[in-house]
Scaffold this motif. Structure first.
Motif, PDB file in Angstrom:
ATOM      1  N   GLY A  90       0.793  -1.237   0.000  1.00  0.00           N
ATOM      2  CA  GLY A  90       0.000   0.000   0.000  1.00  0.00           C
ATOM      3  C   GLY A  90       0.815   1.271   0.000  1.00  0.00           C
ATOM      4  O   GLY A  90       0.268   2.360   0.195  1.00  0.00           O
ATOM      5  N   LEU A  91       2.138   1.171  -0.228  1.00  0.00           N
ATOM      6  CA  LEU A  91       2.959   2.373  -0.137  1.00  0.00           C
ATOM      7  C   LEU A  91       2.546   3.403  -1.191  1.00  0.00           C
ATOM      8  O   LEU A  91       2.221   3.054  -2.322  1.00  0.00           O
ATOM      9  CB  LEU A  91       4.439   2.025  -0.261  1.00  0.00           C
ATOM     10  N   MET A  92       2.594   4.685  -0.799  1.00  0.00           N
ATOM     11  CA  MET A  92       2.043   5.750  -1.643  1.00  0.00           C
ATOM     12  C   MET A  92       2.712   5.848  -3.009  1.00  0.00           C
ATOM     13  O   MET A  92       2.086   6.178  -4.011  1.00  0.00           O
ATOM     14  CB  MET A  92       2.116   7.094  -0.920  1.00  0.00           C
ATOM     15  N   CYS A  93       4.021   5.497  -3.078  1.00  0.00           N
ATOM     16  CA  CYS A  93       4.760   5.665  -4.329  1.00  0.00           C
ATOM     17  C   CYS A  93       4.179   4.787  -5.444  1.00  0.00           C
ATOM     18  O   CYS A  93       4.421   5.024  -6.615  1.00  0.00           O
ATOM     19  CB  CYS A  93       6.227   5.321  -4.125  1.00  0.00           C
ATOM     20  N   ARG A  94       3.417   3.768  -5.083  1.00  0.00           N
ATOM     21  CA  ARG A  94       2.912   2.852  -6.094  1.00  0.00           C
ATOM     22  C   ARG A  94       1.873   3.527  -6.990  1.00  0.00           C
ATOM     23  O   ARG A  94       1.705   3.144  -8.157  1.00  0.00           O
ATOM     24  CB  ARG A  94       2.328   1.599  -5.433  1.00  0.00           C
TER      25      ARG A  94
ATOM     26  N   PHE B 158       9.926  12.190  -0.978  1.00  0.00           N
ATOM     27  CA  PHE B 158      11.154  11.830  -0.277  1.00  0.00           C
ATOM     28  C   PHE B 158      12.273  11.566  -1.286  1.00  0.00           C
ATOM     29  O   PHE B 158      13.408  12.034  -1.102  1.00  0.00           O
ATOM     30  CB  PHE B 158      10.922  10.603   0.603  1.00  0.00           C
ATOM     31  N   ASN B 159      11.952  10.862  -2.368  1.00  0.00           N
ATOM     32  CA  ASN B 159      12.969  10.651  -3.407  1.00  0.00           C
ATOM     33  C   ASN B 159      13.350  11.975  -4.050  1.00  0.00           C
ATOM     34  O   ASN B 159      14.515  12.194  -4.408  1.00  0.00           O
ATOM     35  CB  ASN B 159      12.447   9.671  -4.463  1.00  0.00           C
ATOM     36  N   LEU B 160      12.359  12.887  -4.189  1.00  0.00           N
ATOM     37  CA  LEU B 160      12.657  14.233  -4.704  1.00  0.00           C
ATOM     38  C   LEU B 160      13.700  14.885  -3.792  1.00  0.00           C
ATOM     39  O   LEU B 160      14.713  15.397  -4.247  1.00  0.00           O
ATOM     40  CB  LEU B 160      11.354  15.049  -4.747  1.00  0.00           C
TER      41      LEU B 160
ATOM     42  N   PRO C 113       9.759  -0.793 -11.709  1.00  0.00           N
ATOM     43  CA  PRO C 113      10.306  -0.719 -10.350  1.00  0.00           C
ATOM     44  C   PRO C 113      10.407   0.722  -9.866  1.00  0.00           C
ATOM     45  O   PRO C 113      10.648   1.632 -10.646  1.00  0.00           O
ATOM     46  CB  PRO C 113      11.696  -1.337 -10.476  1.00  0.00           C
ATOM     47  N   ILE C 114      10.212   0.917  -8.589  1.00  0.00           N
ATOM     48  CA  ILE C 114      10.297   2.234  -7.967  1.00  0.00           C
ATOM     49  C   ILE C 114      11.722   2.434  -7.457  1.00  0.00           C
ATOM     50  O   ILE C 114      12.363   1.487  -7.005  1.00  0.00           O
ATOM     51  CB  ILE C 114       9.253   2.335  -6.841  1.00  0.00           C
ATOM     52  N   ALA C 115      12.230   3.644  -7.567  1.00  0.00           N
ATOM     53  CA  ALA C 115      13.600   3.938  -7.114  1.00  0.00           C
ATOM     54  C   ALA C 115      13.656   3.831  -5.595  1.00  0.00           C
ATOM     55  O   ALA C 115      12.901   4.509  -4.894  1.00  0.00           O
ATOM     56  CB  ALA C 115      14.002   5.340  -7.554  1.00  0.00           C
ATOM     57  N   LEU C 116      14.528   2.959  -5.121  1.00  0.00           N
ATOM     58  CA  LEU C 116      14.575   2.682  -3.682  1.00  0.00           C
ATOM     59  C   LEU C 116      15.789   3.299  -3.026  1.00  0.00           C
ATOM     60  O   LEU C 116      16.833   3.470  -3.664  1.00  0.00           O
ATOM     61  CB  LEU C 116      14.625   1.160  -3.460  1.00  0.00           C
TER      62      LEU C 116
ATOM     63  N   ASP D  13      17.433   3.891   1.372  1.00  0.00           N
ATOM     64  CA  ASP D  13      17.213   3.433   2.747  1.00  0.00           C
ATOM     65  C   ASP D  13      16.259   4.316   3.511  1.00  0.00           C
ATOM     66  O   ASP D  13      15.719   3.905   4.541  1.00  0.00           O
ATOM     67  CB  ASP D  13      18.555   3.263   3.431  1.00  0.00           C
ATOM     68  N   HIS D  14      15.976   5.526   3.031  1.00  0.00           N
ATOM     69  CA  HIS D  14      14.938   6.327   3.701  1.00  0.00           C
ATOM     70  C   HIS D  14      13.563   5.682   3.534  1.00  0.00           C
ATOM     71  O   HIS D  14      12.611   6.011   4.242  1.00  0.00           O
ATOM     72  CB  HIS D  14      14.943   7.773   3.195  1.00  0.00           C
ATOM     73  N   CYS D  15      13.458   4.705   2.610  1.00  0.00           N
ATOM     74  CA  CYS D  15      12.188   4.015   2.406  1.00  0.00           C
ATOM     75  C   CYS D  15      11.749   3.255   3.665  1.00  0.00           C
ATOM     76  O   CYS D  15      10.561   2.991   3.859  1.00  0.00           O
ATOM     77  CB  CYS D  15      12.275   3.050   1.230  1.00  0.00           C
ATOM     78  N   TYR D  16      12.709   2.945   4.521  1.00  0.00           N
ATOM     79  CA  TYR D  16      12.349   2.266   5.778  1.00  0.00           C
ATOM     80  C   TYR D  16      11.330   3.099   6.556  1.00  0.00           C
ATOM     81  O   TYR D  16      10.479   2.563   7.264  1.00  0.00           O
ATOM     82  CB  TYR D  16      13.596   2.041   6.641  1.00  0.00           C
ATOM     83  N   ALA D  17      11.384   4.435   6.408  1.00  0.00           N
ATOM     84  CA  ALA D  17      10.449   5.303   7.156  1.00  0.00           C
ATOM     85  C   ALA D  17       9.007   5.052   6.726  1.00  0.00           C
ATOM     86  O   ALA D  17       8.084   5.135   7.527  1.00  0.00           O
ATOM     87  CB  ALA D  17      10.811   6.773   6.945  1.00  0.00           C
ATOM     88  N   CYS D  18       8.811   4.706   5.467  1.00  0.00           N
ATOM     89  CA  CYS D  18       7.455   4.481   4.954  1.00  0.00           C
ATOM     90  C   CYS D  18       6.934   3.102   5.321  1.00  0.00           C
ATOM     91  O   CYS D  18       5.728   2.903   5.428  1.00  0.00           O
ATOM     92  CB  CYS D  18       7.428   4.610   3.437  1.00  0.00           C
ATOM     93  N   ALA D  19       7.851   2.141   5.455  1.00  0.00           N
ATOM     94  CA  ALA D  19       7.424   0.743   5.662  1.00  0.00           C
ATOM     95  C   ALA D  19       7.539   0.305   7.118  1.00  0.00           C
ATOM     96  O   ALA D  19       7.489  -0.882   7.422  1.00  0.00           O
ATOM     97  CB  ALA D  19       8.267  -0.170   4.765  1.00  0.00           C
TER      98      ALA D  19
HETATM   99  S1  SF4 Z   1      10.385   6.861   0.333  1.00  0.00           S
HETATM  100 FE1  SF4 Z   1      10.521   4.910  -0.750  1.00  0.00          FE
HETATM  101  S2  SF4 Z   1       8.874   3.665   0.078  1.00  0.00           S
HETATM  102 FE2  SF4 Z   1       8.477   5.789   0.669  1.00  0.00          FE
HETATM  103  S3  SF4 Z   1       7.120   6.518  -0.869  1.00  0.00           S
HETATM  104 FE3  SF4 Z   1       9.191   7.035  -1.493  1.00  0.00          FE
HETATM  105  S4  SF4 Z   1       9.895   5.382  -2.814  1.00  0.00           S
HETATM  106 FE4  SF4 Z   1       8.098   4.676  -1.702  1.00  0.00          FE
END
Ligand code: SF4
Length: 330
Positions: A266-270, A286-288, A313-316, A318-324
């Motif tokens: 359900g992550l928003m980036c999807r 966040f990626n911005l 694929p979404i650009a990943l 380690d800040h992605c841990y904050a979303c998951a």
């Molecule tokens: S930080 Fe990562 S997991 Fe969170 S919305 Fe962005 S790409 Fe998705």
């Protein structure tokens, strides 16, 4: 899956290795999970890094001195992109989007093209005469408001957002209620977002919403529709604060140890596409902030003929841990 790309990000990979946390992409692949695009529904438009506040948790380092403000020309390219791609929601953010001199023109040009428009607000940017007329404009055009209100405690809130922001936020929330925002059956959506005022995870969203609803009503007769909680991303000013205070490694470990595989779906980036103040595309804000472009290359909105394809694929990072972490940020 873009594992190579995130492994190549020396600074984060090195840091993760140094504090014993595996890179986010590796964590996903170990769980046989993929973070790929679904149908794009939301266009998040970052109209600039100019802000009247200088919040400690800001992942974008936004503030009063920032010159990055979306121009009318770039807004034209964004509107043309929306005309080509049919989004369900336009989510206008910043910095303080209220301070962009063309904000009402952008909203008016988006109105015929997108069923729902939301404006993110730090509330204090509405706290002057210009803000007052913008609130009226939003009401007239049924623009939803997503307001940052991290804490019911004055000291906590102001430790993050600056002196005087608590009273100003309360005043503006009451003004929005008086205009009909957040009131039952008004159709004027007022949602609150709450993030921790330090290096810890947010409380459960349901519990937090109940507490905020009870307390805001009891103490200030304020109502709202929904409250969303999220964890601070270790980026921008928050990252600098984590480093300075020696909390960085512990915070990353905390986020990673609360990784919730169920949250990935359900992550928003999807379903979200983020466009920056200068027109470049990202998978999220966040990626911005981290300069991590969509699909590994800088694509300008004027070059994009259609929404990003499902399954890409979404650009990943380690800040992605904050979303998951925990219930996840969806
Ligand atoms: S930080 Fe990562 S997991 Fe969170 S919305 Fe962005 S790409 Fe998705």
């Amino acid at each position: 899956m873009r594992t190579e790309h995130s492994f190549l990000r020396k600074d984060e990979t090195f840091e993760c290795a140094s504090n014993g946390v595996e890179p986010f992409s590796q964590c996903l692949s170990r769980g046989e999970l993929q973070l790929v695009r679904d149908q794009a529904k939301i266009l998040q438009i970052n109209v600039g890094l100019l802000c009247n506040q200088k919040c400690r948790h800001c992942h974008l380092d936004a503030g009063p001195g920032r010159k990055e403000v979306m121009s009318l020309e770039t807004m034209g390219a964004v509107v043309a992109f929306v005309r080509r791609c049919k989004f369900e929601i336009a989510d206008i953010t910043g910095g303080a989007p209220e301070l962009n001199p063309h904000i009402t023109e952008l909203i008016q040009r988006l109105m015929p093209l997108v069923p729902q428009i939301m404006l993110r607000s730090n509330l204090t940017a509405f706290h002057d005469s210009k803000g007052e007329s913008l609130m009226e404009f939003c009401k007239k055009n049924r623009v939803g408001i997503v307001a940052s209100f991290p804490s019911l405690d004055l000291t906590q809130l102001e430790s993050q957002r600056g002196e005087g922001t608590f009273e100003e936020s309360i005043t503006v929330l009451r003004r929005l209620n008086a205009l009909g925002y957040g009131q039952e059956d008004s159709g004027l959506e007022l949602n609150l977002v709450s993030n921790p005022t330090g290096a810890f995870l947010p409380p459960r969203q349901g519990q937090a919403e109940k507490r905020f609803r009870t307390e805001l009503k009891r103490r200030w007769d304020i109502v709202f529709n929904h409250l969303f909680t999220f964890a601070n991303a270790p980026l921008g000013r928050f990252r600098s604060w984590l480093k300075r205070s020696g909390n960085y490694d512990a915070y990353i470990k905390k986020l990673a140890s609360h990784f919730n595989p169920q949250a990935v779906e359900g992550l928003m980036c999807r379903t979200l596409v983020s466009v920056s103040w200068d027109g470049y595309l990202y998978d999220c804000d966040f990626n911005l902030a981290d300069g991590l472009p969509m699909d590994g290359r800088k694509i300008h909105v004027s070059e994009m003929g259609a929404p990003p394809k499902e399954g890409v694929p979404i650009a990943l990072s380690d800040h992605c841990y904050a979303c998951a972490a925990g219930a996840g940020f969806t």
